[in-house]
Design a protein around this motif. Sequence first.
Motif, mmCIF file in Angstrom:
data_model
loop_
_atom_site.group_PDB
_atom_site.id
_atom_site.type_symbol
_atom_site.label_atom_id
_atom_site.label_comp_id
_atom_site.label_asym_id
_atom_site.label_seq_id
_atom_site.Cartn_x
_atom_site.Cartn_y
_atom_site.Cartn_z
ATOM 1 N N PRO A 49 75.693 -0.504 65.437
ATOM 2 C CA PRO A 49 76.949 0.109 64.684
ATOM 3 C C PRO A 49 76.154 0.950 63.569
ATOM 4 O O PRO A 49 75.236 0.190 62.859
ATOM 5 N N GLY A 50 76.421 2.064 63.329
ATOM 6 C CA GLY A 50 75.991 2.834 62.092
ATOM 7 C C GLY A 50 74.860 3.960 62.799
ATOM 8 O O GLY A 50 74.654 4.763 61.916
ATOM 9 N N LYS A 98 73.129 -7.116 69.333
ATOM 10 C CA LYS A 98 73.664 -6.501 68.402
ATOM 11 C C LYS A 98 73.185 -6.510 67.028
ATOM 12 O O LYS A 98 72.947 -7.649 66.398
ATOM 13 N N GLY A 103 80.904 8.031 68.283
ATOM 14 C CA GLY A 103 79.580 7.535 68.077
ATOM 15 C C GLY A 103 78.620 8.115 68.786
ATOM 16 O O GLY A 103 78.766 9.366 69.344
ATOM 17 N N ASN A 142 88.614 -2.113 69.524
ATOM 18 C CA ASN A 142 87.015 -2.443 69.251
ATOM 19 C C ASN A 142 86.152 -2.107 70.504
ATOM 20 O O ASN A 142 86.388 -2.664 71.682
ATOM 21 N N ASP A 194 75.529 6.411 64.407
ATOM 22 C CA ASP A 194 76.445 7.513 64.585
ATOM 23 C C ASP A 194 76.021 8.697 64.114
ATOM 24 O O ASP A 194 75.207 8.906 63.254
ATOM 25 N N SER A 220 75.778 3.184 69.244
ATOM 26 C CA SER A 220 76.632 2.673 68.077
ATOM 27 C C SER A 220 77.999 2.031 68.421
ATOM 28 O O SER A 220 78.607 1.691 67.734
ATOM 29 N N GLU A 271 74.802 -0.956 59.915
ATOM 30 C CA GLU A 271 76.409 -0.687 59.360
ATOM 31 C C GLU A 271 76.650 -1.190 58.017
ATOM 32 O O GLU A 271 77.471 -0.770 57.239
ATOM 33 N N ASN A 272 75.656 -2.059 57.393
ATOM 34 C CA ASN A 272 75.957 -2.601 55.973
ATOM 35 C C ASN A 272 74.626 -2.126 55.295
ATOM 36 O O ASN A 272 73.915 -3.084 54.348
ATOM 37 N N LYS A 327 73.335 -5.332 62.940
ATOM 38 C CA LYS A 327 74.315 -5.263 61.960
ATOM 39 C C LYS A 327 73.812 -4.377 60.569
ATOM 40 O O LYS A 327 74.708 -4.187 59.733
ATOM 41 N N ARG A 340 85.610 2.260 58.695
ATOM 42 C CA ARG A 340 85.942 1.245 57.563
ATOM 43 C C ARG A 340 87.284 2.004 56.871
ATOM 44 O O ARG A 340 88.241 1.332 56.425
ATOM 45 N N ASN A 360 82.041 5.341 61.992
ATOM 46 C CA ASN A 360 82.241 4.523 60.630
ATOM 47 C C ASN A 360 83.686 4.473 60.500
ATOM 48 O O ASN A 360 84.487 5.378 60.276
#
Length: 621
Positions: A136-137, A520, A602, A203, A139, A562, A525-526, A522, A568, A566
């Motif tokens: 994730p991220g 995966k 993504g 998801n 993208d 991805s 993503e963060n 992360k 959020r 995003n």
Amino acid sequence: MKDRMKRSNEIEEKVETNNEKKSKVRKISTAVDFIASTRARLSEVSSEVKSNPIGPYHRKKTKSKKEAKRRRKKEKPIVRSHGPEFYFDLNRWKIIDIKELQNLILHLLTDEGRRPEWLYIEKEEEIKKVVFLMIPGLDPSLFGLTAETVVKAKGPLNWEKLQEKGLFGNSDLKLSENLPILPKIFSHGCVTRASGDTKRMFNPTGNLFNCFLSEAQKGSVKHKEIPENIYERIYSCLLTPEEMAQNDYPLPTCMAKEGQVLPDDWVEVPMKASDIFIKEEFTRKNFKILSIDCEMCKSNDLSVLTRVSIVDIDCNVVYDELVMPEEPITDYLTPFSGITEERLKGVTTNIKDVQNRLLELVDSDTVLIGHSLECDLKALKFTHPYVIDTSILYTNSGGIFSKSSLKMLSHQWLKRSIQVDDGKIVGHDSIEDAKAAMDLVKLKLNNGLDFDKSYENLIQRLERYNKTSAFIDYVGKVQLLGVDAKHSIKCTNDDEVFAGVLNAISNNRNHIYHNFIWGKFKDLENLPEHENDKLTTLKQLNDRIEKIYSCLPAYTAFIVSSGSGNAREWENLYRKKVNSGVNWTAQDQEIYEKELLKGKIGLTFFRVKSDCENLDESEDK
């Protein structure tokens, strides 16, 4: 005269016969032409795909040798021998759905699953292994591109397009300096869309792993034996601490991080961490089962408690009370809550009174049942470690991570209509909803946890074909999806994921072969706020992908995705929309739709490793 009429009729018959023959000839000729043109088109497409495909090893011809040399030096291509490979067919190009990635995995490793029409796979029978990294991220926003822009692309995005804006839209941040491994391994980035509808998205991990069961496959599912001990069955229905955290449940002190305490206006039954979730102890106790449902109204942006109902295991009402909130009610949400200003007139019970009564009814040997119970517990400002949530307990046709409404579950499994009166939709009744949740749990206890099973996860599907899997992910996902994997690792950070993926790949040398490996990451993503920290994270990811790829055995399909964009901001807006009632504006809706698209879109990257590759940069020296 008669002879003339006779001859005339004979001529007409002959004309009709000739016309019929001509019609048949025309039809045959048309069919032959169609077959010939179809064959020619298929040959043309096959020739296009094979002689000038879009793929890692067939680049666009350049006008001069000098230009070709400059391009080779810039792109630093990987040296390879001829073997299986992916090519993209522009004539059938489309935005890739997550479900198509599942189909591709099944197509490569089993006898089922269709090859996506936009993909040509050369020597696919030689591909025996798939390694899938979900990141994730990774993208369009990472490359400074918007979802609105990339969905208009007529094909996969080449690196010229992906690099033109710079990372995060900053032209000073070069991809070649921070993530150079991507253009080394992959020829293009393919626009991918997470499943969902115009109102929400699902998801992507859940949809990738969610394999629907046909009626024939349902018959072959091995159902777990139902334990004789009722409390053992109840224990198997409880949410784990990880599932509670994942579903945004308020955690009691005995499950929270050290030093974390509840707010002053919250209450709980005092319990020790060492005393909870011990199966042997749990199954020996005589637990009390209560089902709770609450109705809430709005006080500006807050949800406030206005009614609470509790029933026991026999669906007898043990507590039902209207509640007057301390905050002024700005919206009664009557179509949903069934609460009106008239109903609350003269009510003096407040939330503190309710909490005191809860502490009388609930003790350390009580299990609480509800549908999306986290919302009720937040409204009650009450926490408890033993909970059963029917929105999670029952599967949903939308996917592993989707939740069904209580109304739908009641209709499907209890053959009961709730939230209606004489066929008309009315507000919720908390007693009716609490009873429905209790009966749904009892149905599970009597028939087994998987009696309603309409899907199996991807790992279980692969096992039907004697294909083994390794699942390396964060703790919650491993418990939800990776329990059936031959090799599973519960991770708490990306370093552990990286080590786990490398270990699963290297197990090939130890005669432990995995056909499917999932990992995966992360960290992307963060991302931290500081730019230097961002670049450090990108370089770490670059090194991890490079190392993983270099360790892959030959003829391994390597997929990096991805999954989505995003999401959020969309998630925040979704919560606001669900809780805002009639306060949702046209401007809110416009922003909502834009963020939903951003959240869905993504990128996915495809490659098959050959039997002779190196990542050396010796060409540049």
